[in-house]
Motif scaffolding. Structure first.
Motif, PDB file in Angstrom:
ATOM      1  N   ASP A  23     -21.697 -42.456  16.142  1.00  0.00           N
ATOM      2  CA  ASP A  23     -21.656 -43.637  17.630  1.00  0.00           C
ATOM      3  C   ASP A  23     -21.087 -42.402  18.756  1.00  0.00           C
ATOM      4  OD1 ASP A  23     -22.504 -45.322  15.553  1.00  0.00           O
ATOM      5  OD2 ASP A  23     -21.187 -46.459  14.922  1.00  0.00           O
ATOM      6  N   ALA A  24     -20.587 -41.436  18.682  1.00  0.00           N
ATOM      7  CA  ALA A  24     -19.349 -41.349  19.412  1.00  0.00           C
ATOM      8  C   ALA A  24     -20.111 -40.155  20.298  1.00  0.00           C
ATOM      9  CB  ALA A  24     -18.288 -40.940  19.401  1.00  0.00           C
ATOM     10  N   ASP A  25     -22.044 -39.926  19.793  1.00  0.00           N
ATOM     11  CA  ASP A  25     -22.596 -39.231  20.607  1.00  0.00           C
ATOM     12  C   ASP A  25     -22.894 -38.131  19.577  1.00  0.00           C
ATOM     13  OD1 ASP A  25     -24.243 -41.033  21.622  1.00  0.00           O
ATOM     14  OD2 ASP A  25     -22.664 -40.790  23.477  1.00  0.00           O
ATOM     15  N   ALA A  26     -21.957 -37.564  18.929  1.00  0.00           N
ATOM     16  CA  ALA A  26     -21.832 -35.456  18.108  1.00  0.00           C
ATOM     17  C   ALA A  26     -23.425 -35.971  17.051  1.00  0.00           C
ATOM     18  CB  ALA A  26     -20.903 -36.185  17.485  1.00  0.00           C
ATOM     19  N   ARG A  27     -23.780 -34.962  17.218  1.00  0.00           N
ATOM     20  CA  ARG A  27     -24.631 -34.200  16.226  1.00  0.00           C
ATOM     21  C   ARG A  27     -23.881 -34.091  14.978  1.00  0.00           C
ATOM     22  NH1 ARG A  27     -26.529 -29.797  17.540  1.00  0.00           N
ATOM     23  NH2 ARG A  27     -24.394 -29.542  19.213  1.00  0.00           N
ATOM     24  N   VAL A  28     -24.432 -34.920  13.703  1.00  0.00           N
ATOM     25  CA  VAL A  28     -22.887 -34.998  12.730  1.00  0.00           C
ATOM     26  C   VAL A  28     -24.284 -34.183  11.228  1.00  0.00           C
ATOM     27  CG1 VAL A  28     -21.625 -36.682  11.449  1.00  0.00           C
ATOM     28  CG2 VAL A  28     -22.069 -36.885  13.340  1.00  0.00           C
ATOM     29  N   LEU A  29     -23.760 -33.253  10.895  1.00  0.00           N
ATOM     30  CA  LEU A  29     -24.319 -33.358  10.035  1.00  0.00           C
ATOM     31  C   LEU A  29     -23.490 -33.336   8.469  1.00  0.00           C
ATOM     32  CD1 LEU A  29     -26.454 -31.155   8.165  1.00  0.00           C
ATOM     33  CD2 LEU A  29     -24.968 -29.260   7.997  1.00  0.00           C
ATOM     34  N   ILE A  30     -23.943 -34.408   7.452  1.00  0.00           N
ATOM     35  CA  ILE A  30     -23.424 -34.491   6.532  1.00  0.00           C
ATOM     36  C   ILE A  30     -23.542 -33.642   4.777  1.00  0.00           C
ATOM     37  CG2 ILE A  30     -22.549 -36.403   4.470  1.00  0.00           C
ATOM     38  CD1 ILE A  30     -22.966 -38.391   6.622  1.00  0.00           C
ATOM     39  N   LEU A  31     -22.114 -32.699   4.428  1.00  0.00           N
ATOM     40  CA  LEU A  31     -22.472 -32.124   3.136  1.00  0.00           C
ATOM     41  C   LEU A  31     -22.425 -32.644   2.183  1.00  0.00           C
ATOM     42  CD1 LEU A  31     -21.288 -28.938   5.008  1.00  0.00           C
ATOM     43  CD2 LEU A  31     -23.471 -29.401   4.436  1.00  0.00           C
ATOM     44  N   GLU A  32     -23.077 -32.820   1.276  1.00  0.00           N
ATOM     45  CA  GLU A  32     -23.044 -33.216  -0.545  1.00  0.00           C
ATOM     46  C   GLU A  32     -23.249 -32.491  -1.460  1.00  0.00           C
ATOM     47  OE1 GLU A  32     -20.916 -35.799  -1.810  1.00  0.00           O
ATOM     48  OE2 GLU A  32     -21.555 -34.551  -3.237  1.00  0.00           O
ATOM     49  N   LYS A  33     -22.280 -32.330  -1.831  1.00  0.00           N
ATOM     50  CA  LYS A  33     -22.579 -31.002  -3.295  1.00  0.00           C
ATOM     51  C   LYS A  33     -23.930 -31.313  -4.548  1.00  0.00           C
ATOM     52  CE  LYS A  33     -18.284 -30.463  -5.884  1.00  0.00           C
ATOM     53  NZ  LYS A  33     -16.973 -29.891  -6.391  1.00  0.00           N
ATOM     54  N   THR A  34     -23.165 -32.661  -4.826  1.00  0.00           N
ATOM     55  CA  THR A  34     -24.042 -33.427  -5.811  1.00  0.00           C
ATOM     56  C   THR A  34     -25.700 -33.737  -4.892  1.00  0.00           C
ATOM     57  OG1 THR A  34     -23.044 -35.465  -5.759  1.00  0.00           O
ATOM     58  CG2 THR A  34     -21.987 -34.148  -6.752  1.00  0.00           C
ATOM     59  N   ALA A  35     -26.104 -34.111  -5.696  1.00  0.00           N
ATOM     60  CA  ALA A  35     -27.635 -34.782  -6.015  1.00  0.00           C
ATOM     61  C   ALA A  35     -27.978 -35.876  -5.317  1.00  0.00           C
ATOM     62  CB  ALA A  35     -28.444 -34.305  -7.420  1.00  0.00           C
ATOM     63  N   ASP A  36     -26.653 -36.519  -5.900  1.00  0.00           N
ATOM     64  CA  ASP A  36     -26.169 -38.500  -5.475  1.00  0.00           C
ATOM     65  C   ASP A  36     -25.115 -38.423  -4.333  1.00  0.00           C
ATOM     66  OD1 ASP A  36     -28.606 -39.204  -6.773  1.00  0.00           O
ATOM     67  OD2 ASP A  36     -27.602 -38.666  -8.777  1.00  0.00           O
ATOM     68  N   PRO A  37     -25.618 -39.204  -4.189  1.00  0.00           N
ATOM     69  CA  PRO A  37     -24.222 -39.138  -2.619  1.00  0.00           C
ATOM     70  C   PRO A  37     -23.017 -40.272  -3.082  1.00  0.00           C
ATOM     71  CG  PRO A  37     -26.076 -40.366  -1.425  1.00  0.00           C
ATOM     72  CD  PRO A  37     -26.610 -40.028  -2.636  1.00  0.00           C
ATOM     73  N   GLY A  38     -21.994 -40.954  -2.568  1.00  0.00           N
ATOM     74  CA  GLY A  38     -21.324 -41.786  -3.069  1.00  0.00           C
ATOM     75  C   GLY A  38     -20.163 -41.544  -3.973  1.00  0.00           C
ATOM     76  N   GLY A  39     -19.676 -40.408  -4.363  1.00  0.00           N
ATOM     77  CA  GLY A  39     -19.000 -39.579  -5.470  1.00  0.00           C
ATOM     78  C   GLY A  39     -18.145 -41.262  -6.175  1.00  0.00           C
ATOM     79  N   SER A  40     -17.321 -41.424  -5.778  1.00  0.00           N
ATOM     80  CA  SER A  40     -16.327 -42.161  -6.886  1.00  0.00           C
ATOM     81  C   SER A  40     -16.231 -43.490  -5.917  1.00  0.00           C
ATOM     82  CB  SER A  40     -14.452 -42.048  -6.528  1.00  0.00           C
ATOM     83  OG  SER A  40     -14.467 -41.116  -7.641  1.00  0.00           O
ATOM     84  N   ALA A  41     -16.297 -43.778  -5.348  1.00  0.00           N
ATOM     85  CA  ALA A  41     -16.641 -44.977  -4.725  1.00  0.00           C
ATOM     86  C   ALA A  41     -17.764 -45.660  -5.160  1.00  0.00           C
ATOM     87  CB  ALA A  41     -17.136 -44.906  -2.580  1.00  0.00           C
ATOM     88  N   ARG A  42     -18.783 -45.168  -5.012  1.00  0.00           N
ATOM     89  CA  ARG A  42     -20.388 -45.714  -5.852  1.00  0.00           C
ATOM     90  C   ARG A  42     -19.979 -46.233  -7.111  1.00  0.00           C
ATOM     91  NH1 ARG A  42     -26.097 -43.572  -6.377  1.00  0.00           N
ATOM     92  NH2 ARG A  42     -24.328 -41.837  -7.429  1.00  0.00           N
ATOM     93  N   LEU A  43     -18.728 -45.395  -8.139  1.00  0.00           N
ATOM     94  CA  LEU A  43     -18.572 -46.228  -9.714  1.00  0.00           C
ATOM     95  C   LEU A  43     -17.466 -46.955  -9.125  1.00  0.00           C
ATOM     96  CD1 LEU A  43     -18.008 -42.047 -10.870  1.00  0.00           C
ATOM     97  CD2 LEU A  43     -20.079 -43.687 -10.739  1.00  0.00           C
ATOM     98  N   SER A  44     -16.752 -46.957  -8.097  1.00  0.00           N
ATOM     99  CA  SER A  44     -15.450 -47.864  -8.318  1.00  0.00           C
ATOM    100  C   SER A  44     -15.046 -49.216  -8.574  1.00  0.00           C
ATOM    101  CB  SER A  44     -14.746 -47.649  -7.087  1.00  0.00           C
ATOM    102  OG  SER A  44     -16.076 -48.968  -6.445  1.00  0.00           O
ATOM    103  N   GLY A  45     -14.792 -49.819  -8.995  1.00  0.00           N
ATOM    104  CA  GLY A  45     -14.805 -51.692  -8.732  1.00  0.00           C
ATOM    105  C   GLY A  45     -14.635 -51.999  -7.503  1.00  0.00           C
ATOM    106  N   GLY A  46     -14.905 -51.751  -6.450  1.00  0.00           N
ATOM    107  CA  GLY A  46     -15.196 -52.240  -5.650  1.00  0.00           C
ATOM    108  C   GLY A  46     -14.157 -53.095  -4.807  1.00  0.00           C
TER     109      GLY A  46
END
Ligand SMILES: Cc1cc2nc3c(=O)[nH]c(=O)nc-3n(C[C@H](O)[C@H](O)[C@H](O)COP(=O)(O)OP(=O)(O)OC[C@H]3O[C@@H](n4cnc5c(N)ncnc54)[C@H](O)[C@@H]3O)c2cc1C
Length: 456
Positions: free
Chosen positions: A25-48
């Protein structure tokens, strides 16, 4: 894929994706690297559950809360060991984080009371849906490239400034980050090595976090002299199922509906209304680190298939519970001495009738709310469980711009961190919902600062 970026984010969980969006959003060119096949880590498994204070949703439910009270609670729960400046940052940024989540489509349905909160401030959401909304905001962003199965192996430097990442394992590539790198690789609940070093009694606790939570960001930071804070303040969660061959671990919490908790000798060992983290500590002191949540049909009737920690029917169907028509028969199935368990339950029931727990002073269902009922209506159920490790709370030392601080108390130029990989927010203990909120709050700050739009 180009090798040259403005900001590289290590970790495609909640903190990392949030940081990536803030930088983009601040105009940076961003690369996000994720080491597993699915993103979301603990956040996706969490109680929310997100801990926010002073929201419109709380007002609609008539809940009297405020950011000042949140600050007081966070410091009290953290026993004053948390970094007050990071607590202030949490408090100052939390409402903006809440609004942002809603803007990108995260639905918060209701507010409830959870452990270590003096007011109901758990803003509940469905975790996979929540993460999907955050992920969609990133993948739809023209400035973001998000790649999976590409773990960061080393940080690169030019002089003393972090200016890139070596990523990709055997097919390793040097990727340049002109403006900054954000470590957002989650906690260390799956690193036996870090647990052994900093919290050895949790070394063999069943890990519940994302498969990538092996403390990589902590090691990457340490390799450059990063300081660590609060590493020993690990707290486990009581209610984690005992390891079973191929079945995944589950989390079930019946205490706050009326269950009592006993050890292998059939004896209670704790006030069951306390935080599941405190009960987790007490359970680790018991023989085999095993506890049984024992309850009756009244608790079973409160089963909620939509809330995994209260899905008692589901747990029964999948074989995680034992059941019997008498307490003695239940004890026999659990290999507990039947008279011992029967005596514990009848003493507890007599205490409930007389209005006072003679053993541990339990006076509520949980967190000071609700009256504990007797455990008397057959059939009876027992859930054998232990203390598991969903998350860790200590990590890299950061300042309020989420810059990583080295052991000599200087920022490491070009290096930021966000989410569970950082320490300092929680101090000695954890308020329910503060980890997910911290990930969004710190991710937004780290992304902005790494993109260079905030003061360094
Ligand atoms: C069962 C469970 C229930 C929970 N419930 C709650 C709750 O209700 N409320 C709450 O506040 N907190 C809760 N938590 C904790 C909360 O989910 C986490 O603290 C939060 O998700 C952390 O977000 P994060 O982005 O820092 O880490 P994560 O969401 O774990 O993401 C980190 C990502 O980084 C990736 N990664 C790791 N190393 C590398 C590398 N070298 N290169 C590239 N990628 C890497 C990982 O694979 C992962 O995808 C729960 C946790 C669990 C496990």
């Amino acid at each position: 894929m180009p090798d040259d970026w403005d900001v590289i984010v290590i970790g495609g969980g909640l903190a990392g994706v949030t940081a990536g969006i803030a930088a983009a959003d601040a105009d940076a060119r961003v690369l996000i690297l994720e080491k597993t096949a699915d993103p979301g880590g603990s956040a996706r498994l969490s109680g929310g559950s997100f801990a926010f204070a002073g929201t419109d949703l709380q007002q609609q439910q008539g809940i009297d809360d405020s950011p000042d009270l949140l600050r007081e609670d966070l410091l009290t729960v953290g026993e004053g060991r948390n970094d007050p400046e990071l607590v202030d940052l949490y408090v100052a940024e939390q409402l903006a984080a809440y609004e942002w989540l809603r803007e990108i489509g995260v639905p918060f349905e209701r507010v409830s009371l959870s452990s270590n909160q003096s007011r109901p401030r758990t803003h509940g959401t469905n975790a996979p849906r929540m993460f999907e909304a955050v992920q969609d905001a990133a993948t739809g962003h023209p400035n973001i490239t998000f790649i999976m199965e590409s773990g960061a192996d080393r940080l690169l430097r030019s002089g003393n400034r972090v200016n890139g990442v070596l990523a990709g394992g055997t097919a390793a590539r040097e990727l340049t980050a002109q403006s900054g790198v954000v470590l957002a690789s989650g906690g260390f609940n799956r690193s036996k090595r870090l647990l052994q070093a900093f919290a050895p009694r949790f070394r063999d606790a069943p890990p519940l976090g994302g498969s990538g939570n092996t403390g990589d960001g902590i090691l990457l930071g340490m390799a450059l002299g990063a300081d660590l804070v609060d590493m020993g303040y690990v707290k486990g969660t009581f209610g984690t199922s005992l390891p079973r061959d191929s079945a995944p671990p589950i989390l079930l919490i019946a205490m706050y509906r009326g269950a009592v908790v006993v050890n292998v000798h059939g004896q209670r060992f704790v006030d069951e209304s306390l935080s599941y983290k405190t009960i987790g500590d007490a359970c680790l002191e018991q023989p085999g680190a095993v506890g049984f949540q024992v309850f009756d049909s009244h608790v079973m009737e409160q089963t909620r298939p939509d809330l995994t920690v209260n899905d008692f029917e589901g747990a029964l169907e999948r074989g995680y519970l034992q059941t019997a028509d008498t307490v003695e028969d239940l004890a026999a199935k659990l290999r507990i001495d039947p008279p011992a368990l029967a005596d514990t339950i009848s003493t507890y029931n007599a205490d409930v009738r007389s209005g006072g727990d003679s053993r541990f002073g339990r006076s509520s269902l949980g967190n000071g709310v609700g009256e504990p009922p007797e455990v008397a209506a057959p059939p009876f159920y027992a859930y054998p469980c232990t203390t598991g490790l969903p998350s860790t709370y200590g990590g890299l030392h950061v300042d309020t711009a989420m810059r990583v601080i080295d052991v000599f108390e200087h920022p490491i130029p070009g290096l930021h961190a966000a989410g569970e990989v950082v320490g300092g927010f929680h101090g000695a203990s954890y308020m329910s919902g503060s980890s997910l909120a911290k990930s969004v709050i710190s991710g937004r700050v780290a992304g902005r600062c790494a993109a260079g739009i905030a003061q360094h």
